[in-house]
Design a protein around this motif. Structure first.
Motif, PDB file in Angstrom:
ATOM      1  N   UNK A   1     -46.125 -38.319  20.622  1.00  6.78           N
ATOM      2  CA  UNK A   1     -46.925 -37.730  21.693  1.00  6.78           C
ATOM      3  C   UNK A   1     -46.547 -38.344  23.035  1.00  6.78           C
ATOM      4  N   UNK A   2     -46.356 -39.678  23.067  1.00 12.35           N
ATOM      5  CA  UNK A   2     -45.952 -40.351  24.301  1.00 12.35           C
ATOM      6  C   UNK A   2     -44.568 -39.884  24.736  1.00 12.35           C
ATOM      7  N   UNK A   3     -43.661 -39.713  23.779  1.00 10.68           N
ATOM      8  CA  UNK A   3     -42.317 -39.253  24.116  1.00 10.68           C
ATOM      9  C   UNK A   3     -42.352 -37.863  24.736  1.00 10.68           C
ATOM     10  N   UNK A   4     -43.183 -36.991  24.186  1.00  9.88           N
ATOM     11  CA  UNK A   4     -43.267 -35.629  24.706  1.00  9.88           C
ATOM     12  C   UNK A   4     -43.833 -35.591  26.118  1.00  9.88           C
TER      13      UNK A   4
ATOM     14  N   UNK B   1     -43.427 -37.988  28.271  1.00 10.60           N
ATOM     15  CA  UNK B   1     -42.520 -38.710  29.161  1.00 10.60           C
ATOM     16  C   UNK B   1     -41.167 -38.032  29.317  1.00 10.60           C
ATOM     17  N   UNK B   2     -40.676 -37.434  28.232  1.00  9.02           N
ATOM     18  CA  UNK B   2     -39.320 -36.892  28.219  1.00  9.02           C
ATOM     19  C   UNK B   2     -39.342 -35.386  27.972  1.00  9.02           C
TER      20      UNK B   2
ATOM     21  N   UNK C   1     -37.618 -45.584  25.947  1.00 10.25           N
ATOM     22  CA  UNK C   1     -38.459 -45.167  27.071  1.00 10.25           C
ATOM     23  C   UNK C   1     -38.001 -45.748  28.396  1.00 10.25           C
ATOM     24  N   UNK C   2     -37.355 -46.910  28.351  1.00  9.68           N
ATOM     25  CA  UNK C   2     -36.921 -47.547  29.597  1.00  9.68           C
ATOM     26  C   UNK C   2     -35.532 -47.106  30.038  1.00  9.68           C
TER      27      UNK C   2
ATOM     28  N   UNK D   1     -31.956 -37.552  30.540  1.00  2.93           N
ATOM     29  CA  UNK D   1     -30.931 -36.502  30.617  1.00  2.93           C
ATOM     30  C   UNK D   1     -30.763 -35.766  29.291  1.00  2.93           C
ATOM     31  N   UNK D   2     -31.334 -36.294  28.234  1.00  2.00           N
ATOM     32  CA  UNK D   2     -31.059 -35.767  26.891  1.00  2.00           C
ATOM     33  C   UNK D   2     -31.701 -34.407  26.655  1.00  2.00           C
TER      34      UNK D   2
END
Length: 227
Positions: free
Chosen positions: A75-78, A80-81, A48-49, A55-56
């Motif tokens: 869920x947090x990844x979705x 944030x990214x 996350x940092x 860019x992925x």
């Protein structure tokens, strides 16, 4: 004549075992032209940092990071990214795979699969497809098409129950209000074993006691065949 070339898939890798991570990095490098490694991490916090994770196109994520289930962070990844998540796991349990996809993963690959399977999975997930075990295709298609939006969560929980746990639930429904000893004797087990079964069932179904279990079973038809 205009010739266009597709950009390589930008891949970010996450695994807490550095030797495994090194091997995955070499694998992506071997697919140069089709894929490009943009970064790697050994923990969720590091992922996350990392500016490179933004860019992925596809993030290959180990499901077990330091003993923690990565699916709880999907869920947090979705949020944030922008990348699609492809889970890599050593688990064969289809319920584990189902939970990962329901949590937001676009695919699941077992670590024992040949390396070319992982490369194909990355490509398919990048194209917008779902990469899962054939046994889960029906469940996943229903989820993606919205055929069972209200029942997906309950279906996954119920699917995790073993035949013995279904038998215990049926006994609880059949002997509503009875003492544990009576239920245990009817099942041919000890009260201690019954408590162990019920503890696991409560955890799987996210319930808080026999009354909750009785209501849940009646609502979802559990134990009905034994009535």
């Amino acid at each position: 004549m205009v010739v266009t070339t597709e950009s390589p898939i930008r891949v970010f890798l996450v695994d807490d075992h550095r030797a495994t991570l090194w091997g995955l990095e070499r694998l992506i490098d071997s697919a140069a032209g089709r894929m490009r490694l943009v970064g790697s991490a050994t923990s969720m916090a590091e992922l996350l940092s990392s500016p490179d994770s933004r860019e992925a196109d596809v993030i290959v994520l180990d499901l077990d990071l330091g003993g923690l289930d990565s699916s709880t962070s999907l869920a947090d990844l979705q949020r944030t990214l922008n990348a699609r998540i492809l889970v890599l796991t050593g688990a064969r349990d289809l319920d584990v795979h189902r939970r990962a996809v329901l949590a937001g993963a676009r695919g699941v690959v077992r670590k024992e699969e040949p390396v070319d399977v992982l490369l194909r999975a990355i490509e398919k997930v990048h194209e917008g497809d779902v990469w899962v075990n054939r046994a889960l295709i029906g469940d996943i298609m229903d989820m993606l098409t919205g055929a069972r939006p209200a029942d997906d969560e309950h279906s996954a929980r119920i699917a995790s129950l073993t035949p013995k746990e279904h038998e215990v639930i049926a006994a609880v429904v059949r002997h509503r209000g009875a003492k544990s000893l009576i239920i245990a004797e009817g099942l041919g087990i000890s009260e201690h074993t019954l408590r162990n079964h019920l503890t696991v069932i409560y955890h799987k179904l996210e319930l808080h006691g026999r009354l909750d279990l009785y209501v849940y079973a009646k609502e979802h038809g559990l134990g009905a065949a034994d009535q």
